[in-house]
Design a protein around this motif. Sequence first.
Motif, PDB file in Angstrom:
ATOM      1  N   ARG A 225       0.807  -1.230   0.000  1.00 46.64           N
ATOM      2  CA  ARG A 225       0.000   0.000   0.000  1.00 46.64           C
ATOM      3  C   ARG A 225       0.837   1.276   0.000  1.00 46.64           C
ATOM      4  O   ARG A 225       0.540   2.218  -0.742  1.00 46.64           O
ATOM      5  CB  ARG A 225      -0.934   0.007   1.211  1.00 46.64           C
ATOM      6  CG  ARG A 225      -1.933   1.173   1.199  1.00 46.64           C
ATOM      7  CD  ARG A 225      -2.939   1.032   2.321  1.00 46.64           C
ATOM      8  NE  ARG A 225      -4.001   2.018   2.203  1.00 46.64           N
ATOM      9  CZ  ARG A 225      -4.028   3.178   2.849  1.00 46.64           C
ATOM     10  NH1 ARG A 225      -3.037   3.500   3.677  1.00 46.64           N
ATOM     11  NH2 ARG A 225      -5.033   4.017   2.687  1.00 46.64           N
ATOM     12  N   MET A 226       1.872   1.340   0.815  1.00 44.36           N
ATOM     13  CA  MET A 226       2.620   2.580   0.996  1.00 44.36           C
ATOM     14  C   MET A 226       3.857   2.661   0.104  1.00 44.36           C
ATOM     15  O   MET A 226       4.073   3.663  -0.572  1.00 44.36           O
ATOM     16  CB  MET A 226       3.024   2.732   2.465  1.00 44.36           C
ATOM     17  CG  MET A 226       1.846   2.706   3.431  1.00 44.36           C
ATOM     18  SD  MET A 226       0.603   3.975   3.088  1.00 44.36           S
ATOM     19  CE  MET A 226       1.553   5.468   3.411  1.00 44.36           C
ATOM     20  N   ASP A 227       4.674   1.613   0.098  1.00 43.05           N
ATOM     21  CA  ASP A 227       5.906   1.668  -0.689  1.00 43.05           C
ATOM     22  C   ASP A 227       5.640   1.540  -2.180  1.00 43.05           C
ATOM     23  O   ASP A 227       6.299   2.189  -2.996  1.00 43.05           O
ATOM     24  CB  ASP A 227       6.868   0.566  -0.244  1.00 43.05           C
ATOM     25  CG  ASP A 227       7.458   0.839   1.125  1.00 43.05           C
ATOM     26  OD1 ASP A 227       7.481   2.012   1.538  1.00 43.05           O
ATOM     27  OD2 ASP A 227       7.895  -0.120   1.798  1.00 43.05           O
TER      28      ASP A 227
ATOM     29  N   PHE B   9      -5.304  -3.314  -0.744  1.00 38.88           N
ATOM     30  CA  PHE B   9      -5.912  -3.314   0.582  1.00 38.88           C
ATOM     31  C   PHE B   9      -6.782  -2.083   0.843  1.00 38.88           C
ATOM     32  O   PHE B   9      -7.148  -1.826   1.994  1.00 38.88           O
ATOM     33  CB  PHE B   9      -4.827  -3.404   1.662  1.00 38.88           C
ATOM     34  CG  PHE B   9      -3.992  -4.644   1.577  1.00 38.88           C
ATOM     35  CD1 PHE B   9      -4.511  -5.876   1.925  1.00 38.88           C
ATOM     36  CD2 PHE B   9      -2.680  -4.573   1.130  1.00 38.88           C
ATOM     37  CE1 PHE B   9      -3.738  -7.029   1.846  1.00 38.88           C
ATOM     38  CE2 PHE B   9      -1.900  -5.715   1.046  1.00 38.88           C
ATOM     39  CZ  PHE B   9      -2.428  -6.944   1.403  1.00 38.88           C
ATOM     40  N   GLU B  10      -7.115  -1.348  -0.192  1.00 40.11           N
ATOM     41  CA  GLU B  10      -7.866  -0.115   0.011  1.00 40.11           C
ATOM     42  C   GLU B  10      -9.259  -0.357   0.590  1.00 40.11           C
ATOM     43  O   GLU B  10      -9.800   0.498   1.298  1.00 40.11           O
ATOM     44  CB  GLU B  10      -7.990   0.664  -1.305  1.00 40.11           C
ATOM     45  CG  GLU B  10      -6.715   1.392  -1.710  1.00 40.11           C
ATOM     46  CD  GLU B  10      -6.261   2.351  -0.625  1.00 40.11           C
ATOM     47  OE1 GLU B  10      -6.915   3.387  -0.419  1.00 40.11           O
ATOM     48  OE2 GLU B  10      -5.236   2.062   0.024  1.00 40.11           O
TER      49      GLU B  10
ATOM     50  N   THR C 211     -13.507   1.959  -5.132  1.00 38.03           N
ATOM     51  CA  THR C 211     -13.651   0.948  -6.170  1.00 38.03           C
ATOM     52  C   THR C 211     -12.428   0.053  -6.167  1.00 38.03           C
ATOM     53  O   THR C 211     -11.306   0.539  -6.144  1.00 38.03           O
ATOM     54  CB  THR C 211     -13.804   1.612  -7.549  1.00 38.03           C
ATOM     55  OG1 THR C 211     -14.928   2.486  -7.523  1.00 38.03           O
ATOM     56  CG2 THR C 211     -13.986   0.557  -8.632  1.00 38.03           C
ATOM     57  N   PHE C 212     -12.631  -1.245  -6.167  1.00 35.87           N
ATOM     58  CA  PHE C 212     -11.506  -2.174  -6.012  1.00 35.87           C
ATOM     59  C   PHE C 212     -10.656  -2.233  -7.273  1.00 35.87           C
ATOM     60  O   PHE C 212     -11.113  -2.656  -8.334  1.00 35.87           O
ATOM     61  CB  PHE C 212     -12.019  -3.569  -5.658  1.00 35.87           C
ATOM     62  CG  PHE C 212     -10.908  -4.556  -5.445  1.00 35.87           C
ATOM     63  CD1 PHE C 212     -10.089  -4.471  -4.328  1.00 35.87           C
ATOM     64  CD2 PHE C 212     -10.674  -5.563  -6.372  1.00 35.87           C
ATOM     65  CE1 PHE C 212      -9.062  -5.382  -4.128  1.00 35.87           C
ATOM     66  CE2 PHE C 212      -9.647  -6.480  -6.176  1.00 35.87           C
ATOM     67  CZ  PHE C 212      -8.840  -6.382  -5.052  1.00 35.87           C
ATOM     68  N   ILE C 213      -9.410  -1.782  -7.157  1.00 37.51           N
ATOM     69  CA  ILE C 213      -8.403  -1.902  -8.210  1.00 37.51           C
ATOM     70  C   ILE C 213      -7.159  -2.475  -7.543  1.00 37.51           C
ATOM     71  O   ILE C 213      -6.532  -1.790  -6.733  1.00 37.51           O
ATOM     72  CB  ILE C 213      -8.064  -0.544  -8.855  1.00 37.51           C
ATOM     73  CG1 ILE C 213      -9.324   0.106  -9.428  1.00 37.51           C
ATOM     74  CG2 ILE C 213      -7.003  -0.707  -9.927  1.00 37.51           C
ATOM     75  CD1 ILE C 213      -9.079   1.483 -10.015  1.00 37.51           C
ATOM     76  N   PRO C 214      -6.788  -3.709  -7.807  1.00 38.44           N
ATOM     77  CA  PRO C 214      -5.681  -4.340  -7.088  1.00 38.44           C
ATOM     78  C   PRO C 214      -4.365  -3.570  -7.163  1.00 38.44           C
ATOM     79  O   PRO C 214      -3.666  -3.445  -6.163  1.00 38.44           O
ATOM     80  CB  PRO C 214      -5.554  -5.712  -7.765  1.00 38.44           C
ATOM     81  CG  PRO C 214      -6.880  -5.951  -8.383  1.00 38.44           C
ATOM     82  CD  PRO C 214      -7.393  -4.598  -8.787  1.00 38.44           C
ATOM     83  N   LEU C 215      -4.063  -3.023  -8.324  1.00 37.91           N
ATOM     84  CA  LEU C 215      -2.786  -2.320  -8.476  1.00 37.91           C
ATOM     85  C   LEU C 215      -3.035  -0.816  -8.577  1.00 37.91           C
ATOM     86  O   LEU C 215      -3.376  -0.167  -7.605  1.00 37.91           O
ATOM     87  CB  LEU C 215      -2.051  -2.847  -9.713  1.00 37.91           C
ATOM     88  CG  LEU C 215      -1.777  -4.367  -9.720  1.00 37.91           C
ATOM     89  CD1 LEU C 215      -1.119  -4.790 -11.014  1.00 37.91           C
ATOM     90  CD2 LEU C 215      -0.937  -4.767  -8.521  1.00 37.91           C
ATOM     91  N   ARG C 216      -2.835  -0.271  -9.750  1.00 40.84           N
ATOM     92  CA  ARG C 216      -3.124   1.129 -10.053  1.00 40.84           C
ATOM     93  C   ARG C 216      -3.783   1.168 -11.414  1.00 40.84           C
ATOM     94  O   ARG C 216      -3.756   0.176 -12.151  1.00 40.84           O
ATOM     95  CB  ARG C 216      -1.819   1.956 -10.092  1.00 40.84           C
ATOM     96  CG  ARG C 216      -1.278   2.373  -8.767  1.00 40.84           C
ATOM     97  CD  ARG C 216      -0.164   3.401  -8.940  1.00 40.84           C
ATOM     98  NE  ARG C 216       0.997   2.844  -9.631  1.00 40.84           N
ATOM     99  CZ  ARG C 216       2.042   2.301  -9.014  1.00 40.84           C
ATOM    100  NH1 ARG C 216       2.067   2.233  -7.702  1.00 40.84           N
ATOM    101  NH2 ARG C 216       3.066   1.825  -9.705  1.00 40.84           N
TER     102      ARG C 216
END
Length: 440
Positions: free
Chosen positions: A309-311, A317-318, A326-331
């Motif tokens: 999530r941070m690095d 985990f949003e 809205t669930f987006i696993p990456l970006r």
Amino acid sequence: MDEATESGIVFGNLVPLPYKVIFALQLGVFLWYLLVRYCYENQKLNILSLLNLSYSNHNYSHLDGLIQASATGEYSTANPADVKENLVLIRGIKASLKKLATINLISYLIYVLIGLKKDQNVILYPIHVMLPYITIGYGFQRLFWYSRKKETFGQYRMYTTVKRILMGGINSQTMRTNDILISDSLTSYSKVLNDLSLFVWSTFSNEVYNSKIEFIVLAIPGLIRMKQCWFEYKLTKQKQHLFNFLKYFSGLVPILINLLIKLRLLKLNPENSQDISQTQLLESLKWLNTCWYFASIVNSTYSFIWDVRMDWGFQLFELIFKSETTFIPLRPWNQLVYKNLIGYHSIIMTDFVLRFLWVFKIFIIKDQQNLTVFNHLGQFLFGNDVYSFGYTIVEILEIFRRWLWCFLKLESDWVKLQKIETINNSLPNENIEMNSFKNG
């Protein structure tokens, strides 16, 4: 002596402890070379811009042709480095790697050959003792020291960064990526640093390695990061730095508990003359082991979520933190530099597995028949001492995990730069002003 211990001794003779340290350092340089080369040649990332480094004098506002002109050793570029300057960085790393590999190999061969006859020759013995120190010293001088020549900006930057980091400092204004890459990599080399400490200890002492010194050495990288996080929190008042502080603190807890276990084990022997009974000691050890597993679960879970999530800036985990997201696993796809979904998910899964590799300690069971593959693997990885092949594999896997982490950390910082700075229309991913990068 069991089979695993015997194989550990054989490996320890094949790769003596100081050369484990030397080859681990060389491995780090090799992986850094692969990382920079791949990012530049395959993805056209301007790593020098992320590091805020340039090999052109005119890009520094106060260089004045002399690298020793600055009292602080801080050189942030006034103009961003041209993307082609990354070739200079790549060639420099490659040149250092070649020299290190050559010297290390020659030193290793001489050390092994002398070791065959050192006990029979009073002249060879001191050479055998000092050769690893000379080789290690050369490696550190080659990588972390500096020359006053103008062409060694990269090496001088490494020197000032390491010097600042060892004091627990961080330049969060203009060189945060530069500093974080080194300081976080140092945490992954904590076991290697402990190997070096053990080697020095064994050179000057015939006693068993002091557990308290081991704790201090293993804790130093985490303490450095905690000091850096606290400095950034006081500077920015952003709570994320405080949470980062707590993450590294959670990493120190298992190390502290492990120290307490070893101190207890010293009392668990037939010559124990203290009032505490063997039964009480065993109960205490059982309780400490339970605490160690709990602390390790907390730290590994915390660290893994922080990585993702941070690095790396992913949104896996949003839903935990923001239920309306809205669930987006990456970006979003346009913010993914590498454009390889299998690669991203493979790195995330690898990071998870290696963060929890210690789980195999649960399966260490000696002197029993019909052991499962998990028992054998746990015994191999964690059932022997630092001289064993399994222990070395654990060290290498952590260095490998950090290498994969660096790929996504660099991408995350690159995306943040693109969001903060105005992108030049003709060179959309190359000319980015770094001075205002503060990475919230």
